[in-house]
Design an enzyme around this catalytic site. Structure first.
Site, PDB file in Angstrom:
ATOM      1  N   ASP A 180       0.832  -0.971  -0.161  1.00  0.00           N
ATOM      2  CA  ASP A 180      -0.016   0.077   0.262  1.00  0.00           C
ATOM      3  C   ASP A 180       1.253   1.337   0.143  1.00  0.00           C
ATOM      4  O   ASP A 180       2.259   1.291   0.034  1.00  0.00           O
ATOM      5  CB  ASP A 180      -0.787  -0.461   1.040  1.00  0.00           C
ATOM      6  N   TRP A 227      -2.598   3.395  -5.957  1.00  0.00           N
ATOM      7  CA  TRP A 227      -3.843   4.223  -6.382  1.00  0.00           C
ATOM      8  C   TRP A 227      -3.829   4.886  -8.078  1.00  0.00           C
ATOM      9  O   TRP A 227      -4.700   5.991  -7.905  1.00  0.00           O
ATOM     10  CB  TRP A 227      -4.512   4.983  -5.945  1.00  0.00           C
ATOM     11  N   GLY A 228      -2.684   4.158  -8.892  1.00  0.00           N
ATOM     12  CA  GLY A 228      -2.521   5.319  -9.739  1.00  0.00           C
ATOM     13  C   GLY A 228      -2.000   7.208  -9.751  1.00  0.00           C
ATOM     14  O   GLY A 228      -1.549   7.131 -10.859  1.00  0.00           O
ATOM     15  N   ASP A 255     -10.090   3.154  -4.079  1.00  0.00           N
ATOM     16  CA  ASP A 255     -10.951   2.267  -3.455  1.00  0.00           C
ATOM     17  C   ASP A 255     -12.045   1.935  -3.818  1.00  0.00           C
ATOM     18  O   ASP A 255     -13.031   3.557  -3.974  1.00  0.00           O
ATOM     19  CB  ASP A 255     -10.708   2.267  -1.505  1.00  0.00           C
TER      20      ASP A 255
HETATM   21  C1  GLA Z   1      -6.113   1.449   1.134  1.00  0.00           C
HETATM   22  C2  GLA Z   1      -6.129   0.457   0.082  1.00  0.00           C
HETATM   23  C3  GLA Z   1      -6.930  -0.646   0.530  1.00  0.00           C
HETATM   24  C4  GLA Z   1      -6.652  -1.606   1.637  1.00  0.00           C
HETATM   25  C5  GLA Z   1      -7.098  -0.644   2.945  1.00  0.00           C
HETATM   26  C6  GLA Z   1      -6.167  -1.501   4.356  1.00  0.00           C
HETATM   27  O1  GLA Z   1      -7.364   1.617   1.329  1.00  0.00           O
HETATM   28  O2  GLA Z   1      -6.504   1.321  -1.160  1.00  0.00           O
HETATM   29  O3  GLA Z   1      -7.449  -1.939  -0.464  1.00  0.00           O
HETATM   30  O4  GLA Z   1      -5.704  -2.025   1.653  1.00  0.00           O
HETATM   31  O5  GLA Z   1      -5.556   1.009   2.346  1.00  0.00           O
HETATM   32  O6  GLA Z   1      -6.350  -0.326   4.739  1.00  0.00           O
END
Ligand code: GLA
Length: 376
Positions: A126, A161-162, A183
């Protein structure tokens, strides 16, 4: 060997968030096998955020929370492997994970070694709490390098996330898949918005490093960590069809221990899975015939045997007339060819006449075809 097609599996985050524990993982593993999902290709069982203690141990190593995982991760990984599944875990390029647990920043090589020792096959990585000084490209490259040197083959699932130009540098980090969207939430708006966000990312996906549109919400019906309004089964069918056609990794996010028949049917559509797993992993193109209502979106993708996958999606609530002009899929009249369509949901078959395909499509519904090129 890591397969060269989009990864498939299950991830704990969408439904369970921080409420994860050994028993859940073992029961989920049993259901993945018992329901036939494993045999369909869903092989990675991934524990997302919130699995560790808030502090590292005295030697700086990550520690699994003993209340949630009393036997530790190595024993759990062994059990998951014994069921014929692969074991995935989660960390973060920042100081902390998104939920505030220790991240791997400045611990990349040690953590990669820990994951290897535990028998981890997949690492979701992440981007929360990352350095403002060191560019994300270097942070992901560090972990990519650490994983390549950890002595075990571990699929690298990047999750930035790009943002920060991710599509431009993600392939060189060794990532096997990368989050090309924000997300997901269990709402129709979210499915629609991620599909739109994906549009400009389509040229970046492909063999070996797949655009990841986030975990599936199919079968959540509004329950769980990212569950809000929920979707109906028609919307879940359309959501799954888009993710499959676009070549996204297919990571189930619902509670597979309590799937409805409709959920199981959607997740088990073999023909869509075959399209998703097509070995060429070709780019999806967007079709925009004139006179198409704005709620209707059409996409096509070339498959390795010369067929085309064709998806027509109705994002609106009312029935619409959708059209596909064969000119747009490179089959104008001058080629002497047309398409013979096989509907992957209903099994219906039909040949396209006079260069244009016209079909009513209900609100939120979709039509997905495997189309064979035939003589006119
Ligand atoms: C981010 C990621 C999610 C998930 C959460 C966990 O938001 O994009 O997919 O893994 O963290 O905290």
């Amino acid at each position: 060997m890591i397969k060269h097609t989009p990864p498939m599996g299950w991830n704990s985050w969408n439904t369970f968030g921080e409420d994860i524990h050994e028993q859940l993982i073992l029961e989920t593993a049993d259901c993945m096998v018992g329901s036939g999902l494993k045999d369909l290709g869903y092989e990675y069982l991934v524990i997302d955020d919130c699995w560790s203690l808030k502090e590292r141990d005295r030697d700086g190593r990550l520690v699994a929370d003993p209340k949630k995982f009393p036997r530790g991760m190595k024993a759990l990984a062994e059990d998951v492997h014994a069921k014929g599944l692969k074991f995935g875990m989660y960390s973060c390029a920042g100081n902390l994970t998104c939920a505030g647990y220790p991240g791997s920043y400045e611990h990349e090589f040690a953590d990669a070694a820990t994951f290897a020792e535990w028998g981890v096959d997949f690492l979701k990585y992440d981007y929360c709490y990352h350095s403002n000084i060191i560019h994300g490209m270097y942070l992901y490259r560090r972990m990519g390098l650490a994983l390549k040197n950890c002595g075990r083959e571990i699929l690298f699932s990047a999750c930035s996330w790009g943002i920060d130009g991710t599509p431009e540098w993600i392939r060189e980090t060794g990532a096997n898949m990368w989050r090309s969207t924000g997300d997901i939430f269990d709402t129709w708006e979210s499915v629609k918005s991620l599909t739109e966000q994906q549009q400009k990312m389509l040229p970046y996906g492909g063999v070996g490093c797949f655009n990841d549109m986030d975990m599936l919400v199919v079968g959540m019906y509004g329950k769980g960590n990212v569950g809000l309004t929920g979707l109906n089964d028609t919307q879940y069918k359309t959501h799954f069809s888009i993710w499959a056609l676009f070549g996204s990794p297919l990571m189930i996010g619902c509670d597979v221990r309590n799937m409805t028949e409709a959920t199981k049917t959607i997740l088990s559509n073999r023909e869509l899975i075959a399209i998703n797993q097509d070995e060429d992993c070709s780019q999806v193109i967007s079709l925009c015939p004139p006179q198409q209502p704005p709620e209707i979106k059409c996409y096509a993708r070339m498959l390795s045997n010369g067929d085309l996958a064709l998806g027509i999606f109705n994002f609106g609530e009312s029935k619409q007339l959708a059209r596909v002009n064969l000119d747009e899929v490179a089959l104008p009249e001058s080629t002497g060819k047309t398409l013979y369509l096989h509907d992957v949901w209903s099994g219906e078959e039909t040949a396209v006449k006079n260069g244009t395909f016209l079909h009513d499509i209900d609100g939120y519904d979709c039509l997905v075809y495997r189309a064979r090129v035939i003589d006119r």
